[in-house]
Design a protein around this motif. Structure first.
Motif, PDB file in Angstrom:
ATOM      1  N   PRO A 206       0.918  -1.217   0.108  1.00 49.62           N
ATOM      2  CA  PRO A 206      -0.025  -0.101  -0.047  1.00 49.62           C
ATOM      3  C   PRO A 206       0.791   1.340  -0.024  1.00 49.62           C
ATOM      4  CG  PRO A 206      -0.079  -1.204   1.999  1.00 49.62           C
ATOM      5  CD  PRO A 206       0.703  -1.823   1.314  1.00 49.62           C
ATOM      6  N   ARG A 207       0.127   2.173  -0.250  1.00 47.06           N
ATOM      7  CA  ARG A 207       1.185   3.476  -0.308  1.00 47.06           C
ATOM      8  C   ARG A 207       1.548   3.818   1.228  1.00 47.06           C
ATOM      9  NH1 ARG A 207      -1.216   8.135  -4.466  1.00 47.06           N
ATOM     10  NH2 ARG A 207      -1.738   6.648  -5.997  1.00 47.06           N
ATOM     11  N   GLY A 208       2.618   4.478   1.414  1.00 45.64           N
ATOM     12  CA  GLY A 208       2.984   4.785   2.707  1.00 45.64           C
ATOM     13  C   GLY A 208       3.890   3.771   3.222  1.00 45.64           C
ATOM     14  N   VAL A 209       4.375   2.914   2.350  1.00 45.29           N
ATOM     15  CA  VAL A 209       5.152   1.902   2.887  1.00 45.29           C
ATOM     16  C   VAL A 209       6.512   1.984   2.028  1.00 45.29           C
ATOM     17  CG1 VAL A 209       5.470  -0.677   3.265  1.00 45.29           C
ATOM     18  CG2 VAL A 209       3.474   0.302   3.677  1.00 45.29           C
ATOM     19  N   PRO A 210       7.560   2.257   2.759  1.00 48.83           N
ATOM     20  CA  PRO A 210       8.815   2.379   2.039  1.00 48.83           C
ATOM     21  C   PRO A 210       9.486   1.104   1.781  1.00 48.83           C
ATOM     22  CG  PRO A 210       9.042   2.866   4.227  1.00 48.83           C
ATOM     23  CD  PRO A 210       7.683   2.653   4.139  1.00 48.83           C
ATOM     24  N   LEU A 211      10.623   0.796   1.000  1.00 45.13           N
ATOM     25  CA  LEU A 211      11.309  -0.162   0.608  1.00 45.13           C
ATOM     26  C   LEU A 211      12.384  -0.487   1.701  1.00 45.13           C
ATOM     27  CD1 LEU A 211      11.734  -0.818  -3.261  1.00 45.13           C
ATOM     28  CD2 LEU A 211       9.986  -1.844  -1.831  1.00 45.13           C
ATOM     29  N   LEU A 212      12.750  -1.552   2.422  1.00 44.20           N
ATOM     30  CA  LEU A 212      13.992  -1.889   2.894  1.00 44.20           C
ATOM     31  C   LEU A 212      14.786  -2.474   1.703  1.00 44.20           C
ATOM     32  CD1 LEU A 212      14.330  -3.363   6.334  1.00 44.20           C
ATOM     33  CD2 LEU A 212      15.300  -1.613   5.235  1.00 44.20           C
ATOM     34  N   ARG A 213      16.165  -2.052   1.774  1.00 44.07           N
ATOM     35  CA  ARG A 213      16.996  -2.474   0.482  1.00 44.07           C
ATOM     36  C   ARG A 213      18.360  -2.984   0.996  1.00 44.07           C
ATOM     37  NH1 ARG A 213      19.262   1.684  -3.536  1.00 44.07           N
ATOM     38  NH2 ARG A 213      19.201   0.430  -5.430  1.00 44.07           N
ATOM     39  N   VAL A 214      18.731  -3.798   0.568  1.00 43.64           N
ATOM     40  CA  VAL A 214      20.020  -4.735   0.649  1.00 43.64           C
ATOM     41  C   VAL A 214      20.924  -4.644  -0.682  1.00 43.64           C
ATOM     42  CG1 VAL A 214      21.391  -6.335   1.574  1.00 43.64           C
ATOM     43  CG2 VAL A 214      19.269  -5.814   2.457  1.00 43.64           C
ATOM     44  N   GLY A 223      39.399  -7.106  -6.762  1.00 41.11           N
ATOM     45  CA  GLY A 223      38.612  -5.852  -6.483  1.00 41.11           C
ATOM     46  C   GLY A 223      37.605  -5.509  -7.501  1.00 41.11           C
ATOM     47  N   THR A 224      37.445  -6.308  -8.762  1.00 37.64           N
ATOM     48  CA  THR A 224      36.657  -5.879  -9.740  1.00 37.64           C
ATOM     49  C   THR A 224      35.142  -6.523  -9.525  1.00 37.64           C
ATOM     50  OG1 THR A 224      38.518  -6.117 -11.368  1.00 37.64           O
ATOM     51  CG2 THR A 224      36.174  -6.365 -12.307  1.00 37.64           C
ATOM     52  N   VAL A 225      34.467  -5.752  -9.582  1.00 34.07           N
ATOM     53  CA  VAL A 225      33.086  -5.985  -9.102  1.00 34.07           C
ATOM     54  C   VAL A 225      32.343  -6.833 -10.221  1.00 34.07           C
ATOM     55  CG1 VAL A 225      30.584  -5.070  -8.735  1.00 34.07           C
ATOM     56  CG2 VAL A 225      32.420  -3.894  -7.848  1.00 34.07           C
ATOM     57  N   LEU A 226      32.104  -7.976  -9.710  1.00 34.25           N
ATOM     58  CA  LEU A 226      31.483  -9.258 -10.899  1.00 34.25           C
ATOM     59  C   LEU A 226      29.910  -9.030 -10.725  1.00 34.25           C
ATOM     60  CD1 LEU A 226      33.759 -12.135  -9.953  1.00 34.25           C
ATOM     61  CD2 LEU A 226      33.911 -10.294 -11.666  1.00 34.25           C
ATOM     62  N   GLU A 227      29.216  -8.581  -9.767  1.00 27.50           N
ATOM     63  CA  GLU A 227      27.869  -8.707  -9.572  1.00 27.50           C
ATOM     64  C   GLU A 227      27.251  -7.764  -8.650  1.00 27.50           C
ATOM     65  OE1 GLU A 227      26.260 -10.964  -7.137  1.00 27.50           O
ATOM     66  OE2 GLU A 227      24.145 -10.992  -7.778  1.00 27.50           O
ATOM     67  N   VAL A 228      26.103  -6.998  -8.693  1.00 32.85           N
ATOM     68  CA  VAL A 228      25.369  -6.427  -7.882  1.00 32.85           C
ATOM     69  C   VAL A 228      24.163  -6.847  -7.748  1.00 32.85           C
ATOM     70  CG1 VAL A 228      24.288  -4.236  -7.256  1.00 32.85           C
ATOM     71  CG2 VAL A 228      26.715  -4.233  -8.592  1.00 32.85           C
ATOM     72  N   ASN A 229      23.616  -7.015  -6.389  1.00 33.63           N
ATOM     73  CA  ASN A 229      22.638  -7.758  -6.165  1.00 33.63           C
ATOM     74  C   ASN A 229      21.574  -6.800  -5.300  1.00 33.63           C
ATOM     75  OD1 ASN A 229      20.408  -9.361  -4.237  1.00 33.63           O
ATOM     76  ND2 ASN A 229      20.865 -10.491  -5.642  1.00 33.63           N
ATOM     77  N   ASP A 230      20.627  -6.511  -5.729  1.00 31.09           N
ATOM     78  CA  ASP A 230      19.630  -5.224  -5.206  1.00 31.09           C
ATOM     79  C   ASP A 230      18.408  -5.954  -4.824  1.00 31.09           C
ATOM     80  OD1 ASP A 230      18.316  -3.274  -4.513  1.00 31.09           O
ATOM     81  OD2 ASP A 230      18.041  -2.106  -6.418  1.00 31.09           O
ATOM     82  N   THR A 231      18.197  -5.999  -3.465  1.00 27.35           N
ATOM     83  CA  THR A 231      17.160  -6.916  -2.790  1.00 27.35           C
ATOM     84  C   THR A 231      16.196  -5.977  -2.254  1.00 27.35           C
ATOM     85  OG1 THR A 231      18.228  -9.080  -2.651  1.00 27.35           O
ATOM     86  CG2 THR A 231      16.165  -8.779  -1.250  1.00 27.35           C
ATOM     87  N   ARG A 232      14.999  -5.801  -2.629  1.00 26.54           N
ATOM     88  CA  ARG A 232      14.060  -4.949  -1.828  1.00 26.54           C
ATOM     89  C   ARG A 232      12.803  -5.602  -1.282  1.00 26.54           C
ATOM     90  NH1 ARG A 232      14.917  -5.214  -7.126  1.00 26.54           N
ATOM     91  NH2 ARG A 232      13.323  -3.914  -7.996  1.00 26.54           N
ATOM     92  N   MET A 233      12.507  -5.105  -0.183  1.00 24.99           N
ATOM     93  CA  MET A 233      11.462  -5.931   0.732  1.00 24.99           C
ATOM     94  C   MET A 233      10.679  -4.728   1.329  1.00 24.99           C
ATOM     95  SD  MET A 233      13.877  -7.617   3.508  1.00 24.99           S
ATOM     96  CE  MET A 233      15.137  -7.451   2.205  1.00 24.99           C
ATOM     97  N   SER A 234       9.426  -4.948   1.839  1.00 24.64           N
ATOM     98  CA  SER A 234       8.355  -4.269   2.556  1.00 24.64           C
ATOM     99  C   SER A 234       9.151  -3.818   3.792  1.00 24.64           C
ATOM    100  CB  SER A 234       7.107  -4.738   2.607  1.00 24.64           C
ATOM    101  OG  SER A 234       6.479  -4.117   3.912  1.00 24.64           O
ATOM    102  N   GLY A 235       9.133  -2.461   4.108  1.00 24.23           N
ATOM    103  CA  GLY A 235       9.703  -1.776   5.200  1.00 24.23           C
ATOM    104  C   GLY A 235       8.913  -2.068   6.488  1.00 24.23           C
ATOM    105  N   GLU A 236       7.695  -2.213   6.147  1.00 22.29           N
ATOM    106  CA  GLU A 236       6.728  -2.613   7.149  1.00 22.29           C
ATOM    107  C   GLU A 236       6.609  -4.057   7.503  1.00 22.29           C
ATOM    108  OE1 GLU A 236       2.299  -1.918   6.227  1.00 22.29           O
ATOM    109  OE2 GLU A 236       3.191   0.159   7.493  1.00 22.29           O
ATOM    110  N   ALA A 237       7.116  -4.849   6.792  1.00 18.73           N
ATOM    111  CA  ALA A 237       7.166  -6.429   7.239  1.00 18.73           C
ATOM    112  C   ALA A 237       8.646  -6.912   7.686  1.00 18.73           C
ATOM    113  CB  ALA A 237       6.804  -7.144   5.837  1.00 18.73           C
ATOM    114  N   PHE A 238       9.496  -6.296   7.477  1.00 21.74           N
ATOM    115  CA  PHE A 238      10.953  -6.556   7.950  1.00 21.74           C
ATOM    116  C   PHE A 238      11.655  -5.591   8.215  1.00 21.74           C
ATOM    117  CE2 PHE A 238       9.676  -9.228   3.999  1.00 21.74           C
ATOM    118  CZ  PHE A 238       9.875 -10.493   4.553  1.00 21.74           C
ATOM    119  N   GLU A 239      12.723  -6.167   9.194  1.00 23.08           N
ATOM    120  CA  GLU A 239      13.635  -5.327   9.949  1.00 23.08           C
ATOM    121  C   GLU A 239      14.986  -6.180   9.976  1.00 23.08           C
ATOM    122  OE1 GLU A 239      12.447  -3.780  13.722  1.00 23.08           O
ATOM    123  OE2 GLU A 239      12.659  -5.971  14.507  1.00 23.08           O
TER     124      GLU A 239
END
Lengths: 254, 254
Positions: A206-214, A223-239
């Motif tokens: 629903p509106r008004g719920v931000p994403l928590l993001r890792v 030191g060369t970056v091979l992969e970037v993983n962007d995981t998003r979840m409800s900021g209201e469901a997780f901490e």
DNA sequence: CAGTGGTCTAGACCACAAC
DNA sequence: TTGTGGTCTAGACCACTGA
């Protein structure tokens, strides 16, 4: 100091909710009633309610009214800041999570997002491999997390990294065991932002719920970056929770 | 499948921004122009722009137009998950942060917020000690963090915990060294939520920016919670970063 | 100090889901 | 089926601020 009407009404409604006049799950007066009792137009009443909606406090439901949302109960995730391994490959949460992919991974080539490109070491908009997965509860089929991996084209083109099925162990085992890029190193950054409409829809937010993001970057020893993983979840469901240990400098003062 | 007009217009504007038609810092066409070019009312155009505002993509500025916001550059905070100590007392970030209190701490007695009360072991609305601090940059005086401590009344009443100046070492040294509640233990939970209007105002957050939040509980050896600290900061200005180490189960596969 | 976004109204009709 | 929120309009005026 003269706040607009819709804000004053929003403040009164907010106070009423916090006072307990409208418990969780109950409905606010309907828009026309709010409009009448505050002598404002219905549209203005709606703006007041929209204010509360943006704060995640209420959720308008058609035909029912403006429902007061329950106080969020957040599932606590553990990030031990260690990577573990079992027969299925690497995982980053010591409490093995029960989520499964709700859909086959969507693999495509596309432009690197503006915020990912610098991490990946490519130009914004440069074509990269995008592996998009929707994770969720295996029983309820409810989506919980949106996980997207980005890999540089020169690395992934023509390899099994670009196939839907990367086999047991996933892309990290491919990179390490078959492509000779290991041993991998990882770094995680934890943040928050508002979802795009598409993200909100896919996660049923629903509106008004931000994403928590890792955002996790996988690097080779050089030191060369091979992969970037962007995981998003409800900021209201997780901490994310973790205990604090004492550094020697903070030995007990007792 | 028929999206309302304001959503369709919002989607077109969003696409235009992502395409680079409106670079960071530039302004969108004014509301009346948007209204005309899409044959909609000015109010509807405004709703479209409000949509983008909620996503943190643009910020309307009076007399200037709707400004495209720059991609956020997040300051990376380090949580080593250890507590350190120097002559000033405990601190939880190994990279000593330069923030200072912008105002004297606001100390008051008030009801325990609904989400804090269960952590503190008191009833919601029960009177507790509230220590509210606004931290910020010492040079620019810009606020960065809102830090609020809650302590049970039976613990704090009539003690120096309830005074504005708790002396060097702060409340943790008082609890440990003078009140005999130590050695303290801590636990942190990291999450996100939308700010209240008051929080948004104090942190000077535009709409569409969520809070990043660290809730820390301080416990005595018996497991009784003595204090809950709720620190909120802009989700656009900060993130938490940490390296990942290998658990023995994930020894290098090379 | 003028032009931009911000607020507000009265009224109309739409569309969805709970009843 | 129907009542609720959702959308939209035309028009008016306000208020802030940056040109």
């Amino acid at each position: 100091m003269n706040a607009p009407a819709y804000r004053r009404v929003a403040a009164e409604l907010r106070a009423a909710i916090e006072r307990g006049d409208y418990p969780e799950g109950s409905v606010l007066p309907k828009l026309e009633e709010i409009a009448q009792s505050y002598s404002i137009a219905k549209q203005t009443a709606r703006e007041a309610v929209a204010e509360l909606e943006q704060e995640g406090l209420v959720e308008p439901v058609r035909r029912r009214g403006t429902v007061v949302r329950p106080a969020p109960v957040r599932q606590r995730l553990v990030r031990a800041r260690q990577v573990f391994r079992d027969e299925r490959g690497y995982y980053f949460d010591p409490a093995a999570q029960p989520w499964v992919a709700l859909e086959p991974p969507a693999v495509s080539w596309g432009p690197a997002p503006r915020d990912i490109a610098p991490l990946l070491g490519v130009h914004p908009g440069e074509e990269v491999l995008i592996r998009d997965r929707l994770m969720g509860d295996p029983n309820t089929r409810r989506p919980t997390q949106l996980a997207t991996s980005y890999l540089p084209a020169h690395l992934a083109r023509g390899t099994r990294l670009a196939e839907a099925d990367t086999g047991p162990g996933g892309i990290y085992d491919l990179l390490e065991l078959q492509m000779g890029h290991g041993p991998l190193e990882w770094f995680e950054a934890l943040g928050a932002r508002m979802p795009s409409p598409r993200e909100a829809e896919r996660l049923a937010l629903p509106r008004g719920v931000p994403l928590l993001r890792v955002v996790r970057t996988a690097t080779n020893p050089a030191g060369t970056v091979l992969e970037v993983n962007d995981t998003r979840m409800s900021g209201e469901a997780f901490e994310f929770g973790y205990p604090i240990t004492r550094h020697p400098s903070a030995a007990s003062q007792q």
